[in-house]
Design a protein around this motif. Structure first.
Motif, PDB file in Angstrom:
ATOM      1  N   SER A  53      27.769 -18.917 -34.870  1.00  0.00           N
ATOM      2  CA  SER A  53      27.944 -18.334 -36.206  1.00  0.00           C
ATOM      3  C   SER A  53      26.615 -18.191 -36.921  1.00  0.00           C
ATOM      4  CB  SER A  53      28.899 -19.210 -37.029  1.00  0.00           C
ATOM      5  OG  SER A  53      30.188 -19.234 -36.456  1.00  0.00           O
ATOM      6  N   ILE A  54      25.710 -19.182 -36.736  1.00  0.00           N
ATOM      7  CA  ILE A  54      24.395 -19.103 -37.386  1.00  0.00           C
ATOM      8  C   ILE A  54      23.576 -17.949 -36.808  1.00  0.00           C
ATOM      9  CG2 ILE A  54      22.198 -20.313 -37.693  1.00  0.00           C
ATOM     10  CD1 ILE A  54      23.779 -22.927 -37.802  1.00  0.00           C
ATOM     11  N   LEU A  62      14.509 -13.041 -32.910  1.00  0.00           N
ATOM     12  CA  LEU A  62      14.692 -13.634 -34.239  1.00  0.00           C
ATOM     13  C   LEU A  62      15.922 -14.528 -34.279  1.00  0.00           C
ATOM     14  CD1 LEU A  62      13.925 -10.557 -36.556  1.00  0.00           C
ATOM     15  CD2 LEU A  62      12.477 -12.556 -36.213  1.00  0.00           C
ATOM     16  N   ASN A  63      16.273 -15.166 -33.151  1.00  0.00           N
ATOM     17  CA  ASN A  63      17.473 -15.986 -33.153  1.00  0.00           C
ATOM     18  C   ASN A  63      17.183 -17.483 -33.087  1.00  0.00           C
ATOM     19  OD1 ASN A  63      16.633 -16.219 -30.529  1.00  0.00           O
ATOM     20  ND2 ASN A  63      18.480 -15.324 -29.601  1.00  0.00           N
ATOM     21  N   THR A  64      15.909 -17.860 -33.361  1.00  0.00           N
ATOM     22  CA  THR A  64      15.563 -19.279 -33.483  1.00  0.00           C
ATOM     23  C   THR A  64      14.740 -19.461 -34.741  1.00  0.00           C
ATOM     24  OG1 THR A  64      13.457 -19.151 -32.272  1.00  0.00           O
ATOM     25  CG2 THR A  64      15.464 -19.463 -30.951  1.00  0.00           C
ATOM     26  N   LEU A  65      14.719 -20.701 -35.257  1.00  0.00           N
ATOM     27  CA  LEU A  65      13.931 -20.976 -36.461  1.00  0.00           C
ATOM     28  C   LEU A  65      12.449 -20.745 -36.216  1.00  0.00           C
ATOM     29  CD1 LEU A  65      15.731 -24.185 -37.807  1.00  0.00           C
ATOM     30  CD2 LEU A  65      15.951 -21.827 -38.604  1.00  0.00           C
ATOM     31  N   LEU A  72       7.371 -14.666 -40.441  1.00  0.00           N
ATOM     32  CA  LEU A  72       6.846 -14.838 -41.804  1.00  0.00           C
ATOM     33  C   LEU A  72       5.415 -15.342 -41.791  1.00  0.00           C
ATOM     34  CD1 LEU A  72       9.975 -16.460 -43.534  1.00  0.00           C
ATOM     35  CD2 LEU A  72       9.302 -14.053 -43.480  1.00  0.00           C
ATOM     36  N   ALA A  73       4.744 -15.214 -40.634  1.00  0.00           N
ATOM     37  CA  ALA A  73       3.349 -15.629 -40.474  1.00  0.00           C
ATOM     38  C   ALA A  73       3.177 -17.116 -40.744  1.00  0.00           C
ATOM     39  CB  ALA A  73       2.441 -14.800 -41.362  1.00  0.00           C
TER      40      ALA A  73
END
Length: 281
Positions: A53-54, A62-65, A72-73
Motif C-alpha cells: 500500500s505504501i 522511486l519505491n524506496t525511501l 530530493l538531492a
C-alpha cells in the motif's frame, strides 16, 4: 488422522490443517493465532499488504525511501530552499532558457514583442480590438491625445498624433429633385343605390362598391372635397375629406404658334417744315 509424532512431538491435523502441536497439553494453533491478532502482532501477510500500500505502484526508481531522498538531492531543507511557502513571494528576475515551444510554456518579453511586430494585422479585426481593448485603454497608447474628447467623436490623425475629431463631414450639396410620382386617386362622386349600397366613383372613373349603407338617402362630395351623407330623416353626416391634396404644378407647356399680323394703325404726325423769324424764335 488423530495425530502424528515427529521427533517426539505430536502434531494434530484436522481436515488437512495443523490445529495443535504437542498433544493434548500442547499448543493450540487457532488460539495462538487469536492471541497474536488480539495483542497486535503482525503476520507476514499483513506486513506485505502494508508495504504494497505504501509503494502503491511507484516506479522502480522511486519505491524506496533511499531513492526518494536521492531524488530530493538528500537535502533535508528541500521545501524551504526550493518550494514556495504559502504566502511567500519570489523576488528577482526570472530568466527563461529560450522561446516557448508548447502552449503552456512561458514566453519572454522579447518573444512577445517580436511576434506582435511581425504578425500584428494591418486591419484590426473586431475580435482583436475587443481582446486588446479589454487589456489596454486608449489613454495608455503613445501618440494618442484624449484631452478634449467628447461623446460622439472619433480619433483622427493630424500628421503628428491621433486627436479627437467630429464623427461627421461637411454637409453635401442638395440632390436633384426627383421625378413627379403618379397622380393619386380620389373620390369624384358618391351615390347610394336603391338597394342601399354606397357606390364611390374614383378619379380614374372606376367604381367601388363600399357596401351597404342602409338608412343613407344620398351621398355627395362638396366643393371642399368632403363626403356628405344624407340620412332618410334628412340629417347629414360629414364623413371627412375624401379628396387628396393638390398635386404639384405641372411642367410649363410648349410655346404656342405665332399669331397673325395685326391691321396697320393710323398714320402718325410728322414735321413738314420749320422757319426762324427775326427775333430768333
Amino acid at each position: 488422522l488423530g495425530g502424528v509424532k515427529v521427533d517426539g512431538s505430536t502434531i494434530t491435523i484436522n481436515n488437512g490443517v495443523i490445529t495443535a502441536v504437542g498433544g493434548g497439553s500442547g499448543i493450540d494453533l487457532t488460539a495462538l493465532g487469536n492471541y497474536l491478532s488480539t495483542n497486535g502482532y503482525a503476520t507476514q501477510t499483513y506486513v506485505n499488504n502494508q508495504v504494497s500500500s505504501i509503494v502503491d505502484g511507484a516506479p522502480n526508481l522511486l519505491n524506496t525511501l533511499n531513492e526518494l531522498a536521492a531524488a530530493l538531492a538528500d537535502n533535508p531543507n528541500f521545501a524551504a530552499d526550493v518550494l514556495l511557502k504559502s504566502g511567500g513571494t519570489m523576488t528577482g528576475a526570472l530568466t527563461l532558457s529560450g522561446a516557448p515551444t508548447t502552449d503552456l510554456q512561458a514566453a519572454t518579453k522579447k518573444y512577445v514583442d517580436d511576434k506582435f511586430t511581425s504578425t500584428a494585422p494591418v486591419t484590426v479585426s473586431p475580435s482583436f480590438a475587443s481582446a486588446v481593448g479589454s487589456q489596454v485603454s486608449l489613454g495608455q497608447l503613445s501618440g494618442v491625445s484624449l484631452g478634449s474628447i467628447s461623446a460622439g467623436q472619433i480619433l483622427g490623425f493630424n500628421g503628428t498624433e491621433f486627436v479627437p475629431v467630429n464623427n461627421s463631414g461637411a454637409k453635401g450639396d442638395k440632390g436633384d429633385t426627383g421625378s413627379q410620382g403618379p397622380q393619386g386617386l380620389s373620390i369624384s362622386a358618391a351615390t347610394v343605390t336603391l338597394s342601399g349600397r354606397l357606390q364611390l366613383t374614383l378619379s380614374d372613373n372606376t367604381v367601388v362598391d363600399a357596401g351597404s349603407v342602409a338608412g343613407i338617402k344620398s351621398a355627395l362630395v362638396n366643393s371642399s372635397g368632403e363626403l356628405i351623407l344624407t340620412k332618410q330623416d334628412n340629417t347629414t353626416i360629414n364623413a371627412g375629406s375624401v379628396v387628396g391634396p393638390q398635386g404639384i404644378q405641372g411642367a410649363t407647356g410648349n410655346t404656342g404658334a405665332k399669331g397673325d399680323t395685326g391691321a396697320q394703325g393710323p398714320a402718325g404726325l410728322a414735321v413738314t417744315g420749320a422757319a426762324v423769324n427775326g427775333t430768333g424764335t
